[in-house]
Scaffold this motif. Structure first.
Motif, PDB file in Angstrom:
ATOM      1  N   THR A  30      16.440  60.501 176.640  1.00  0.00           N
ATOM      2  CA  THR A  30      16.222  59.400 177.571  1.00  0.00           C
ATOM      3  C   THR A  30      17.161  58.246 177.251  1.00  0.00           C
ATOM      4  O   THR A  30      17.584  58.069 176.116  1.00  0.00           O
ATOM      5  N   VAL A  31      17.465  57.491 178.277  1.00  0.00           N
ATOM      6  CA  VAL A  31      18.113  56.190 178.143  1.00  0.00           C
ATOM      7  C   VAL A  31      17.084  55.199 178.649  1.00  0.00           C
ATOM      8  O   VAL A  31      16.500  55.380 179.720  1.00  0.00           O
ATOM      9  N   ALA A  54      19.178  54.755 173.434  1.00  0.00           N
ATOM     10  CA  ALA A  54      19.560  56.125 173.806  1.00  0.00           C
ATOM     11  C   ALA A  54      19.670  56.955 172.539  1.00  0.00           C
ATOM     12  O   ALA A  54      19.797  56.420 171.440  1.00  0.00           O
ATOM     13  N   ALA A  81      24.070  56.724 179.962  1.00  0.00           N
ATOM     14  CA  ALA A  81      23.595  57.822 180.802  1.00  0.00           C
ATOM     15  C   ALA A  81      24.735  58.774 181.126  1.00  0.00           C
ATOM     16  O   ALA A  81      24.556  60.003 181.122  1.00  0.00           O
ATOM     17  N   PRO A  86      21.236  62.426 179.748  1.00  0.00           N
ATOM     18  CA  PRO A  86      19.786  62.371 179.526  1.00  0.00           C
ATOM     19  C   PRO A  86      19.010  63.117 180.602  1.00  0.00           C
ATOM     20  O   PRO A  86      19.529  63.384 181.695  1.00  0.00           O
ATOM     21  N   VAL A  89      16.147  58.352 182.853  1.00  0.00           N
ATOM     22  CA  VAL A  89      16.492  56.956 182.596  1.00  0.00           C
ATOM     23  C   VAL A  89      15.229  56.163 182.883  1.00  0.00           C
ATOM     24  O   VAL A  89      14.628  56.309 183.947  1.00  0.00           O
ATOM     25  N   ALA A 117      21.048  56.941 186.977  1.00  0.00           N
ATOM     26  CA  ALA A 117      20.271  58.181 186.868  1.00  0.00           C
ATOM     27  C   ALA A 117      20.797  59.231 187.848  1.00  0.00           C
ATOM     28  O   ALA A 117      20.972  60.400 187.476  1.00  0.00           O
ATOM     29  N   ALA A 120      24.024  60.718 186.652  1.00  0.00           N
ATOM     30  CA  ALA A 120      23.840  61.574 185.474  1.00  0.00           C
ATOM     31  C   ALA A 120      22.939  62.769 185.779  1.00  0.00           C
ATOM     32  O   ALA A 120      22.622  63.541 184.876  1.00  0.00           O
ATOM     33  N   ALA A 122      19.824  62.705 186.375  1.00  0.00           N
ATOM     34  CA  ALA A 122      18.615  62.469 185.583  1.00  0.00           C
ATOM     35  C   ALA A 122      17.566  61.825 186.481  1.00  0.00           C
ATOM     36  O   ALA A 122      17.872  61.349 187.573  1.00  0.00           O
TER      37      ALA A 122
END
Length: 154
Positions: A30-31, A54, A81, A86, A89, A117, A120, A122
């Protein structure tokens, strides 16, 4: 946390708003952007940090940013990210951010983290505990539910 992850996995959702609870300890991959727990008030106004966290090969990396420049914290979270790939986020304590810095900063962080996010691939998870006095009084915390695929909590 497992219930939220399961719900997101089943639905294929990419965004979640979690109301009425503090975020759990940071899971792997996770970030996170979150405010510090203490603010000071001086002649120039309220001062509090924002933390960007992170994973790194050596453990977790934490960076502290002046909350008056939330854009810098958002930029660093976006960089992390992109670098760290990740699973999610997180924007933590949205109600507290709104209370301390206002709607504009809470919205800026949320928008910038949502973009990071997406780029990425995510999920974006926004945690709001209702810490803001107006939320405690039953008023809306401005986290607009229709922005999210899944809304959990009261």
């Amino acid at each position: 946390m497992e219930q939220l992850r399961s719900e997101l996995d089943k639905s294929g959702a990419q965004t979640a708003l979690v109301r009425g609870t503090d975020p759990p300890p940071r899971p792997p991959e996770t970030v996170t952007v979150e405010p510090g727990v203490v603010a000071s008030v001086g002649p120039s106004g309220r001062s509090a940090p924002l933390y960007v966290t992170a994973e790194a090969t050596s453990g977790r990396t934490v960076r502290r940013y002046d909350g008056r420049n939330a854009g810098t914290a958002a930029d660093r979270a976006a960089e992390l990210a992109a670098e760290r790939d990740p699973r999610a986020v997180w924007l933590c304590e949205r109600g507290q951010i709104r209370s301390w810095w206002g709607d504009g900063i809470a919205d800026l962080l949320e928008r910038r983290l949502a973009t990071a996010a997406r780029r990425a691939d995510a999920r974006l998870v926004v945690w709001t505990d209702g810490g803001d006095e107006s939320v405690a009084a039953g008023e809306d915390d401005e986290a607009v539910e229709d922005r999210y695929d899944v809304v959990v909590g009261p």
